[in-house]
Write a protein that holds these residues in place. Structure first.
Motif, PDB file in Angstrom:
ATOM      1  N   UNK A  49       1.769 -11.137   0.603  1.00 39.99           N
ATOM      2  CA  UNK A  49       2.456 -10.479   1.929  1.00 39.99           C
ATOM      3  C   UNK A  49       1.788  -9.399   2.302  1.00 39.99           C
ATOM      4  N   UNK A  50       1.753  -8.519   1.321  1.00 39.66           N
ATOM      5  CA  UNK A  50       1.196  -7.104   1.716  1.00 39.66           C
ATOM      6  C   UNK A  50      -0.191  -7.139   2.183  1.00 39.66           C
ATOM      7  N   UNK A  51      -0.864  -7.988   1.437  1.00 44.26           N
ATOM      8  CA  UNK A  51      -2.421  -8.089   2.164  1.00 44.26           C
ATOM      9  C   UNK A  51      -2.565  -8.673   3.395  1.00 44.26           C
ATOM     10  N   UNK A  52      -1.616  -9.723   3.609  1.00 42.50           N
ATOM     11  CA  UNK A  52      -1.877 -10.306   5.204  1.00 42.50           C
ATOM     12  C   UNK A  52      -1.368  -9.370   5.990  1.00 42.50           C
ATOM     13  N   UNK A 162      -3.894  -0.022   0.755  1.00 45.89           N
ATOM     14  CA  UNK A 162      -2.982  -0.462   1.744  1.00 45.89           C
ATOM     15  C   UNK A 162      -2.295  -1.508   1.485  1.00 45.89           C
ATOM     16  N   UNK A 163      -2.476  -2.290   0.291  1.00 49.93           N
ATOM     17  CA  UNK A 163      -1.733  -3.360   0.017  1.00 49.93           C
ATOM     18  C   UNK A 163      -0.821  -3.349  -1.272  1.00 49.93           C
ATOM     19  N   UNK A 164      -1.753  -2.863  -2.390  1.00 44.79           N
ATOM     20  CA  UNK A 164      -1.452  -2.992  -3.733  1.00 44.79           C
ATOM     21  C   UNK A 164      -0.028  -2.225  -4.040  1.00 44.79           C
ATOM     22  N   UNK A 165       0.023  -0.971  -3.657  1.00 46.28           N
ATOM     23  CA  UNK A 165       1.124  -0.002  -4.010  1.00 46.28           C
ATOM     24  C   UNK A 165       2.248  -0.687  -3.217  1.00 46.28           C
ATOM     25  N   UNK A 170       7.775  -3.340  -3.396  1.00 45.54           N
ATOM     26  CA  UNK A 170       8.548  -4.447  -2.970  1.00 45.54           C
ATOM     27  C   UNK A 170       9.016  -5.089  -4.381  1.00 45.54           C
ATOM     28  N   UNK A 171       7.928  -5.427  -5.095  1.00 42.73           N
ATOM     29  CA  UNK A 171       8.548  -6.132  -6.219  1.00 42.73           C
ATOM     30  C   UNK A 171       9.584  -5.573  -7.182  1.00 42.73           C
ATOM     31  N   UNK A 172       9.419  -4.179  -7.289  1.00 45.09           N
ATOM     32  CA  UNK A 172      10.391  -3.239  -8.330  1.00 45.09           C
ATOM     33  C   UNK A 172      11.742  -3.385  -7.559  1.00 45.09           C
ATOM     34  N   UNK A 173      11.594  -3.061  -6.231  1.00 45.92           N
ATOM     35  CA  UNK A 173      12.793  -3.058  -5.641  1.00 45.92           C
ATOM     36  C   UNK A 173      13.447  -4.332  -5.681  1.00 45.92           C
ATOM     37  N   UNK A 174      12.923  -5.432  -5.635  1.00 51.80           N
ATOM     38  CA  UNK A 174      13.534  -6.697  -5.557  1.00 51.80           C
ATOM     39  C   UNK A 174      13.904  -6.963  -7.046  1.00 51.80           C
ATOM     40  N   UNK A 175      13.258  -6.577  -8.000  1.00 45.86           N
ATOM     41  CA  UNK A 175      13.591  -6.630  -9.452  1.00 45.86           C
ATOM     42  C   UNK A 175      15.014  -5.877  -9.762  1.00 45.86           C
ATOM     43  N   UNK A 334      -1.577   0.050 -15.546  1.00 51.13           N
ATOM     44  CA  UNK A 334      -2.999   0.098 -15.686  1.00 51.13           C
ATOM     45  C   UNK A 334      -3.308   0.230 -14.280  1.00 51.13           C
ATOM     46  N   UNK A 335      -4.129   1.472 -14.071  1.00 53.53           N
ATOM     47  CA  UNK A 335      -4.288   2.053 -12.688  1.00 53.53           C
ATOM     48  C   UNK A 335      -3.049   2.323 -11.823  1.00 53.53           C
ATOM     49  N   UNK A 336      -2.589   1.118 -11.553  1.00 53.37           N
ATOM     50  CA  UNK A 336      -0.885   1.412 -10.849  1.00 53.37           C
ATOM     51  C   UNK A 336       0.152   0.971 -11.867  1.00 53.37           C
ATOM     52  N   UNK A 337       1.332   1.315 -11.617  1.00 58.37           N
ATOM     53  CA  UNK A 337       2.347   0.826 -12.499  1.00 58.37           C
ATOM     54  C   UNK A 337       2.779  -0.581 -12.234  1.00 58.37           C
TER      55      UNK A 337
END
Ligand code: HEM
Length: 353
Positions: A49-52, A162-165, A170-175, A334-337
């Motif tokens: 979604x963030x990539x799109x 622009x999309x990975x972080x 969003x993923x950690x927020x949903x978790x 790994x690079x990001x969290x």
């Protein structure tokens, strides 16, 4: 500085409002494919979604076709960095080991995606007024266009940044929301109050989504996508009583500072309500720095926060989130969290729907 000035134009306030519409539209397209009862790998979903969103807003490109290749490129490039602390890092760099070959292949795939973007844009240049057009139109001090390598490097940075972080926030927020039903209910109550019957939030709602904003801020405190930033000392200096010779690499870790009990009570706990205006004002400047600071501070932070808020709101407006099974997901730096394993989220109908 020149490239930063150009890139920043893409994030002016009037543009951000237009991006908000595109963000919501793209989120709804994704959510239309979700159903109550589904178990979703939330990081996978949010990355797509963030990539799109980033590709649509910043490059006027439709990335749905290449989404899975981009995920693969991200996975491969990140996995290579797992060896960074071992001698394999040097060996993989020098010799055609399987890791080396995988990395090279991923780079070729990334280059192809980027050059295809540029070629497509150049063909349809007059149609667009986006970040990629700005970078293509940019001239250096001598009046010549940026060379292709510089353009490629710039685009590769923005492409990932622009999309990975954002996908991680969003993923950690949903978790965290799935693990804390009381916080989730409070966000839903705020949405009901602010949206007054509308299914979708819009840019104008953002200042009133105060609690939702606190949730995102607290998620970035506990799981800052960039868990450290680095700088090199240009001159000999002293920091906190330590002598730092010129040339030293200094790392500043959000992961550590954000969990320091001197600044945050119960630092390991998820407590969005801590982020009152008063608390925020009293917090020392660099006790919380998910977007870095100084002259190289993230240029996409308003874009990212707006996107995170709108998407959390759009998801919670439609579904109640819980974890599929009793999962504890540890971060894997790994690079990001990133999440150390899949975060499987169960979608449930909202009560009364
Ligand atoms: C929640 C999401 C994001 C987080 C946590 C984040 C974090 C960061 C951090 C910590 C830095 C500073 C690195 C340093 O000081 O060495 C940075 C730089 C940067 N970010 Fe972000 N970022 C996010 C989203 C975005 C977005 C959406 C864009 C959009 C294009 C973006 C573009 C950039 C760029 C181009 C830089 C480099 C700036 C420079 O070196 O002058 N970021 N980001």
């Amino acid at each position: 500085m020149r490239q930063r000035r150009i890139t920043q134009q893409a994030f002016h306030r009037d543009r951000l409002e237009k991006y908000a519409e595109a963000m919501i539209e793209t989120a709804h397209r994704t959510l239309a494919g979700w159903q109550a009862g589904d178990d979703r790998d939330i990081y996978d979903e949010m990355r797509q979604l963030a990539l799109e969103i980033a590709a649509g807003c910043l490059f006027n490109a439709d990335m749905r076709r290449v989404g899975s290749i981009v995920s693969e490129v991200c996975r491969t490039t990140a996995s290579v960095f797992e060896n960074q602390g071992s001698p394999m890092w040097i060996i993989d760099n020098l010799l055609p080991t399987p890791n080396h070959l995988r990395f090279r292949k991923a780079m070729r795939q990334l280059d192809k995606i980027i050059y295809d973007l540029v070629i497509d844009h150049q063909r349809r240049r007059s149609e667009f007024d986006d970040l990629l057009s700005m970078l293509l139109a940019a001239r250096n001090e001598t009046g010549a266009p940026s060379d292709i390598q510089q353009l490629r490097d710039e685009l590769a940075t923005i492409f990932f940044a622009s999309h990975e972080a954002v996908a991680l926030v969003l993923s950690w927020s949903c978790y965290l929301l799935a693990r804390h039903p009381n916080v989730q209910s409070a966000v839903v109550a705020e949405l009901e109050d602010v949206l007054e019957g509308r299914t979708s939030p819009c840019a104008a709602d953002l200042p009133r989504l105060r609690y939702t904003g606190m949730v995102v801020r607290e998620a970035m405190r506990l799981y800052p996508p960039n868990r450290s930033v680095g700088r090199e000392a240009l001159n000999d200096c002293e920091i906190g009583g330590y002598h730092v010779p010129a040339g030293t690499q200094v790392l500043m870790s959000q992961w550590i500072v954000h969990r320091d009990a001197r600044y945050f009570d119960d630092p390991e706990d998820f407590k969005p309500a801590r982020w009152t205006a008063d608390f925020t004002e009293r917090l020392p400047k660099y006790a919380y720095f998910p977007f870095g600071g100084g002259p190289r501070i993230c240029i996409g932070q308003e874009f990212a926060v707006m996107e995170a808020l709108l998407i959390v709101a759009a998801i919670l407006r439609k579904f109640q989130l819980s974890l599929s099974g009793e999962q504890i997901v540890e971060p894997h730096p790994v690079v990001l969290l990133r999440p150390g394993k899949r975060i499987m989220i169960k979608l449930n109908d909202r009560e009364g729907d």
